[in-house]
Design a protein around this motif. Structure first.
Motif, PDB file in Angstrom:
ATOM      1  N   TYR A 147       0.796  -1.018  -0.132  1.00  0.00           N
ATOM      2  CA  TYR A 147      -0.034   0.180  -0.032  1.00  0.00           C
ATOM      3  C   TYR A 147       0.785   1.422   0.113  1.00  0.00           C
TER       4      TYR A 147
ATOM      5  N   PRO B  22       2.135   6.220   2.757  1.00  0.00           N
ATOM      6  CA  PRO B  22       1.247   7.414   2.882  1.00  0.00           C
ATOM      7  C   PRO B  22      -0.034   7.110   2.903  1.00  0.00           C
ATOM      8  N   SER B  23      -0.556   6.067   2.012  1.00  0.00           N
ATOM      9  CA  SER B  23      -1.955   5.630   1.933  1.00  0.00           C
ATOM     10  C   SER B  23      -2.332   5.092   3.070  1.00  0.00           C
ATOM     11  N   LEU B  24      -1.400   4.402   3.800  1.00  0.00           N
ATOM     12  CA  LEU B  24      -1.660   3.985   5.293  1.00  0.00           C
ATOM     13  C   LEU B  24      -2.132   5.020   6.296  1.00  0.00           C
TER      14      LEU B  24
ATOM     15  N   GLY C 216      -6.986   2.355   6.377  1.00  0.00           N
ATOM     16  CA  GLY C 216      -6.659   3.878   6.560  1.00  0.00           C
ATOM     17  C   GLY C 216      -6.282   4.083   8.179  1.00  0.00           C
TER      18      GLY C 216
ATOM     19  N   PHE D   8      -2.570   8.326   5.666  1.00  0.00           N
ATOM     20  CA  PHE D   8      -3.613   9.199   5.360  1.00  0.00           C
ATOM     21  C   PHE D   8      -4.998   8.816   4.722  1.00  0.00           C
ATOM     22  N   GLY D   9      -5.002   7.234   4.812  1.00  0.00           N
ATOM     23  CA  GLY D   9      -6.268   6.672   4.418  1.00  0.00           C
ATOM     24  C   GLY D   9      -7.267   6.833   5.665  1.00  0.00           C
ATOM     25  N   LYS D  10      -8.511   7.065   5.105  1.00  0.00           N
ATOM     26  CA  LYS D  10      -9.747   7.521   6.124  1.00  0.00           C
ATOM     27  C   LYS D  10     -10.364   6.363   6.563  1.00  0.00           C
TER      28      LYS D  10
ATOM     29  N   GLN E 225      -9.166  -2.350   3.115  1.00  0.00           N
ATOM     30  CA  GLN E 225      -8.988  -0.978   3.284  1.00  0.00           C
ATOM     31  C   GLN E 225      -8.189  -0.726   4.501  1.00  0.00           C
TER      32      GLN E 225
END
Lengths: 290, 330, 251
Positions: free
Chosen positions: B68, B71-73, B87, B75-77, B85
């Motif tokens: 992933y 960053p996507s971890l 986040g 800032f993932g909501k 998913q």
């Protein structure tokens, strides 16, 4: 000469009075918080505290409010904390003695102290996760042994730094005197420093033990939980903090009330350890040079 | 040093023969050397341990980090492990909120108390306060959590929330969106008390490093004690105090069980101090049971632990470096 | 000769230990009075009772009176900070505050809000630095940290800081003991100049300094005043055996 009469209502004197009162209030609030905590835990825990709680293991249906106790958790916790403390001592004593006798305040000494302080600051949940990561890698399951190892990691920086503090406060001339009498540094470490600082070392060990027995997050993954009294280091074990934690999370009110009773038991044990260390170090201190 | 000593002993012990059971000088010198080496190895352990913990967590977290990206971890909501998913943002923000509220409640009171102890209090008051702080520090997190359930959650629910709703409800920060008592404020209050002994004792140490000569210089020109504290003591103590606060914040940041019991644990991004939050440590602690059944779940939780470790290491190293320098002045 | 400070039946204790025994002395206005005696005789303690620094020790207890211009500074309604404003202290070790040279001098004036605007403060700083004999050396670096000064300069800065709050009395607790000979001499000549305007009380353990400075002398031993009077009389014709021995260097 001008009269030096006190003008009570001059701004700076009002300020002095005001600030001082606020500070006293702040201190009272902090001290009062301890009273509130103890009062809350005692009044809530005492009604459900029965002899069965400390003498029985959970019977069938215990977690729905039926009979039983948390002896499994009490014994498990004592094993865990005692094991963790012993293991931590194996690391702490040599490090603390080496810091004093060989390193002193040198660069490397400061570096070791820094790393210990940093280890102290790592939350126990991270140690728990670390222990869990290791177990995954080794293919192990939750067990008393894994719990002991993880707790030792949590305890040893606390213990070492506490020992280091008392050992550092030892009068330097005593060490010098021993060296001057022809002792090697190792002998100084072993005989003089260790004996002179015995009260402090005892306090440090009990401090770490108290921390270990109350820590939940590190044993959550590593020691597991079971209703039976643990018989082998390779089997999972219950622990007192988790007994509190799980029971307080229960939907059954009776179980929650027993959770508060378990919290009271844990608090009493921790306070006993804390006061015990105070008493013990005061007794042992008779044989040291101040 | 030790060699010099042992030659000295060698001569001495020959003279003093007949005392018998003392080991030979050569043996003792060898013993000293061996001990020195063994000890040295042991002192490397603490530093090694930090690296090993970080490395082990990193290794187990690698599957998800590589899949992933960090960053996507971070800032993932959305947190829906079943859909793959992961986040962390709600959890990171939850931790930040609880820590901030705890620090805001704790720091002013603790600093005032520490100034009082260091500057005004009689030594008897100090001696009485120490055991109180020791016991506060010794109480296990789970008991703090129990106290939170007994006293703080109802207090927030029945007293603070209605009060704020009535008078401050128009400010989003104080809006009561889900009146249960469980939430950031309850977690913050419990944390505030938990970190109090740490802040007070470190701040006290810091204040006592300010030389008395400076206090006297200020008093000698007719300053009041508070003027002296504000103009001289506080500016001198500032770096150490900031370090103490950062240290306490990092302690609060990683606190797990006590917070988890009172904070509500709903993975939303909070907007009010009465909202529930789901801090990062609580996420790790709550999901250990199920983590094996869903792919990458364990890696996700261990990378959460890694994030926690990284933040705390930075906070800790900085504050400890400052404190080491400040406290050595004594 | 007019009395400025009068000590009446003063007894002082640290915990159970009595450090001053029934002290009765008078200190003349606008002269230098030197308190001397062997170490541990209570001379610094006596000095500290004059600006109420004695009570900074929490074990300290005191009976009797210290009258400044007839007013007991230990009286109920007396403001300690006013006492300390009126009685300046030059400490044993120079203790510059951790701020600039300028701010050090201004510090006390700010505390008491003694001047109206920046201009007045600036003028006052110059004035007091001149009195302390430091202006020439620091006029171009007023905003450097005070710690950058030499130790002798620091002590003169402390003098300027003390004078800036317009005291009437200057106390000196062995003010030159940490300094090199040249700086000591400098401070001594400042004190001799200042005695025209200020009542000065100096504690010293060097007899020669006492002889150079003193108009009037108090000799103490074991917490008691053995002999007190004009310097000429005490040095020239001591009345007590103890004083004689001390002056002859037998201690």
């Amino acid at each position: 000469m001008k009269k030096m009469k006190k003008k009570r209502f001059e701004r700076r004197h009002l300020m002095e009075f005001f600030v001082k009162s606020i500070m006293q209030t702040a201190l009272l609030i902090v001290a009062g918080a301890l009273g509130l905590i103890l009062w809350a835990v005692i009044t809530r825990g005492l009604p459900s505290l029965t002899w069965d709680m400390v003498s029985q293991v959970p019977q069938g249906g215990y977690y729905m409010g039926k009979e039983g106790g948390i002896l499994n958790a009490i014994i498990g916790s004592i094993y865990l904390a005692a094991g963790g403390t012993l293991l931590a001592m194996l690391l702490s004593l040599p490090i603390a003695l080496y810091l004093k006798t060989y390193l002193g305040d040198s660069k490397w000494g400061e570096c070791v102290r820094l790393s210990l302080d940093v280890l102290w600051g790592i939350p126990s949940i991270v140690y728990g996760a670390f222990g869990f990561a290791l177990m995954l890698t080794l293919g192990m399951r939750a067990s008393l042994l894994a719990g002991v190892v993880t707790l030792a990691l949590v305890e040893f920086p606390i213990m070492t730094r506490a020992m280091d503090e008392v050992i550092r406060r030892m009068p330097a001339d005593l060490e010098q005197a021993a060296l001057a009498l022809g002792s090697t540094r190792f002998e100084v470490a072993l005989h003089v420093v260790a004996r002179q600082t015995l009260p402090g070392i005892t306090t440090a060990i009990l401090l770490a033990f108290g921390r270990g027995i109350g820590d939940a997050a590190s044993v959550l993954f590593t020691a597991g939980y079971t209703d039976r009294i643990v018989t082998s280091p390779m089997r999972p074990t219950a622990s007192l903090p988790l007994a509190v934690f799980f029971q307080l999370g229960s939907p059954y009110p009776e179980v929650r009330e027993r959770g508060y009773a378990a919290a009271l038991i844990l608090t009493v044990i921790v306070l006993l350890v804390s006061f015990g260390s105070r008493w013990l170090s005061a007794r042992l201190a008779k044989y040291t040079i101040k | 040093m030790s060699e010099v000593n042992s030659t000295f002993i060698a001569q001495e012990s020959r003279k003093g023969e007949g005392r018998g059971s003392r080991p030979s000088a050569a043996f003792r010198a060898r013993q000293d050397k061996a001990a020195r080496r063994a000890f040295l190895v042991v002192t490397i352990l603490p530093i090694l341990l930090i690296l090993v913990v970080a490395a082990a967590l990193f290794a187990r977290a690698w599957p998800i980090l590589s899949a992933y990206g960090l960053p996507s971890l971070l800032f993932g909501k959305v947190w829906k492990p079943n859909n793959g998913q992961f986040g962390f943002l709600p959890f990171i923000l939850g931790t930040v909120w609880v820590t901030l509220v705890g620090a805001l409640l704790s720091v002013p009171a603790c600093l005032l108390a520490a100034v009082y102890l260091a500057e005004y209090a009689h030594s008897r008051t100090r001696a009485m306060t120490k055991p109180i702080l020791d016991v506060l520090a010794a109480i296990p997190p789970v008991v703090y959590g129990a106290w939170g359930l007994i006293a703080i959650v109802p207090f927030v629910d029945e007293v603070l929330a209605p009060l704020c709703d009535r008078w401050l409800g128009f400010i989003p920060l104080f809006a009561v969106n889900q009146p249960t008592g469980f939430g950031i404020l309850a977690g913050g209050i419990v944390l505030a008390v938990m970190v109090a002994p740490l802040i007070i004792s470190v701040a006290f140490e810091v204040f006592s490093t300010v030389p008395n000569d400076l206090r006297h210089a200020s008093l000698a020109v007719g300053a009041t004690q508070w003027q002296t504290i504000r103009n001289i003591v506080l500016p001198q103590a500032k770096p150490g105090i900031i370090a103490a606060i950062v240290l306490a914040a990092s302690r609060a940041f990683g606190e797990t069980v006590a917070v988890l019991m009172v904070v509500g644990n709903v993975p939303n991004i909070p907007t009010s101090i009465f909202d529930s939050a789901y801090p990062l440590p609580a996420l790790i602690a709550n999901n250990y049971g199920e983590m094996m059944s869903i792919p990458l779940y364990d890696a996700a939780l261990l990378s959460a632990a890694l994030v926690l470790l990284a933040v705390i290491l930075i906070f800790n190293i900085l504050s400890t470096l400052v404190l080491q320098r400040v406290l050595r002045r004594k | 000769m007019e009395t400025h400070i009068q000590v009446k039946n003063l007894n002082a204790y640290y915990g159970r230990q009595q450090v001053l025994r029934n002290i009765n002395v008078e200190i003349p206005r606008k002269q230098i009075t030197v308190i001397m005696g062997p170490s541990g005789c209570g001379k610094t303690t006596l000095l500290k009772t004059f600006n109420r620094f004695f009570e900074l020790n929490e074990e300290a207890r005191l009976t009797g009176e210290v009258l400044v211009d007839g007013q007991n500074i230990y009286g109920r309604d007396v403001d300690v900070t006013e006492v300390r404003k009126c009685v300046g202290l030059l400490a044993q070790r120079p203790s510059p505050l951790p701020m600039s040279i300028y701010d050090n001098v201004v510090y006390g004036m700010h505390i008491h809000k003694m001047k109206k605007d920046r201009k007045e403060y600036k003028a006052a700083v110059r004035h007091y630095l001149e009195i302390a004999g430091l202006w020439e050396e620091v006029q171009n670096r007023l905003h450097d940290p005070a710690a950058s000064l030499s130790i002798g300069q620091q002590q003169r800065l402390c003098l300027a800081r003390g004078l800036a709050v317009e005291p009437e009395i200057i106390l000196g607790d062995e003010p030159t003991s940490a300094l090199d000979p040249i700086s000591s001499q400098n401070i001594e000549s400042r004190l001799l100049e200042l005695k025209r305007q200020y009542t000065t009380v100096i504690v010293t353990h060097t007899l020669r300094q006492a002889k150079r400075l003193a108009d009037s002398v108090i000799y103490m031993y074991m917490g008691e005043v053995v002999e007190a009077g004009p310097a000429k009389e005490v040095f020239g014709n001591p009345q007590h055996e103890r004083t004689k021995q001390y002056l002859e260097g037998l201690f």
